[in-house]
Design an enzyme around this catalytic site. Structure first.
Site, mmCIF file in Angstrom:
data_model
loop_
_atom_site.group_PDB
_atom_site.id
_atom_site.type_symbol
_atom_site.label_atom_id
_atom_site.label_comp_id
_atom_site.label_asym_id
_atom_site.label_seq_id
_atom_site.Cartn_x
_atom_site.Cartn_y
_atom_site.Cartn_z
ATOM 1 N N ASP A 44 -8.915 4.354 -0.424
ATOM 2 C CA ASP A 44 -8.252 3.524 0.337
ATOM 3 C C ASP A 44 -9.177 3.038 1.678
ATOM 4 O OD1 ASP A 44 -4.917 2.834 0.626
ATOM 5 O OD2 ASP A 44 -6.086 2.321 2.284
ATOM 6 N N HIS A 117 -0.427 1.071 -8.525
ATOM 7 C CA HIS A 117 -1.512 2.171 -7.999
ATOM 8 C C HIS A 117 -0.577 2.982 -7.212
ATOM 9 C CE1 HIS A 117 -0.517 -0.692 -4.736
ATOM 10 N NE2 HIS A 117 -0.568 0.264 -3.749
#
Ligand code: AMP
Ligand code: ZN
Length: 130
Positions: A44, A117
């Site tokens: 991320d 996700h």
């Protein structure tokens, strides 16, 4: 997005202007954690925790809300991959270590990127958030 909440592309193809479709095809760079024919995992860009990566299907699916029985094995693969990659990325083992798996769905679920996700977060606390 149409009235049923689906994007208007054909199933399994990249959606125009979808950030994670662009990451899946390498058009936008990412720090890759794992890749196979149908899944990609990458760090991320704005981590909440010492370990924070995302697992996505390469094919565009907007969210959990678009899933059907045909996605059972795909979701199973994502969920089985998460613990393995979490340990590889430095999460300590259960029960003293562990990790958090989160999937935000829809606006009120806090979803910002509308390509399915799962967040996998872990590592020593305190975390920045969560
Ligand atoms: P969500 O709010 O569940 O839709 O989460 C979207 C996540 O994608 C956020 O945690 C963002 O930090 C992350 N993100 C956004 N852009 C990128 C990018 N280019 N590469 C990696 N992660 C990203
Ligand atoms: Zn997409």
């Amino acid at each position: 997005m149409n009235s049923t909440g689906s994007h208007t592309h054909a199933p399994g193809t990249a959606a125009d202007n979808c950030l994670f479709c662009k990451i899946a095809i390498g058009k936008i760079p990412s720090r890759k954690v794992y890749e196979d024919g149908e899944l990609l995992a990458f760090h991320d860009i704005s981590p909440w925790a010492p370990v924070h990566f995302l697992i996505i299907p390469k094919a565009h699916i907007a969210s959990m809300a678009q899933l059907g029985p045909e996605h059972q094995s795909l979701l199973g693969r994502m969920m089985l991959l998460a613990p393995r990659l979490a340990l590889e990325q430095g999460c300590r083992p259960y029960p003293d270590g562990g990790y958090r798996i989160v999937t935000n769905t829809g606006a009120e679920g806090g979803q910002e990127v509308h390509h399915l996700h799962i967040h996998v977060m872990g590592g020593p606390r305190p975390w920045l958030r969560g």
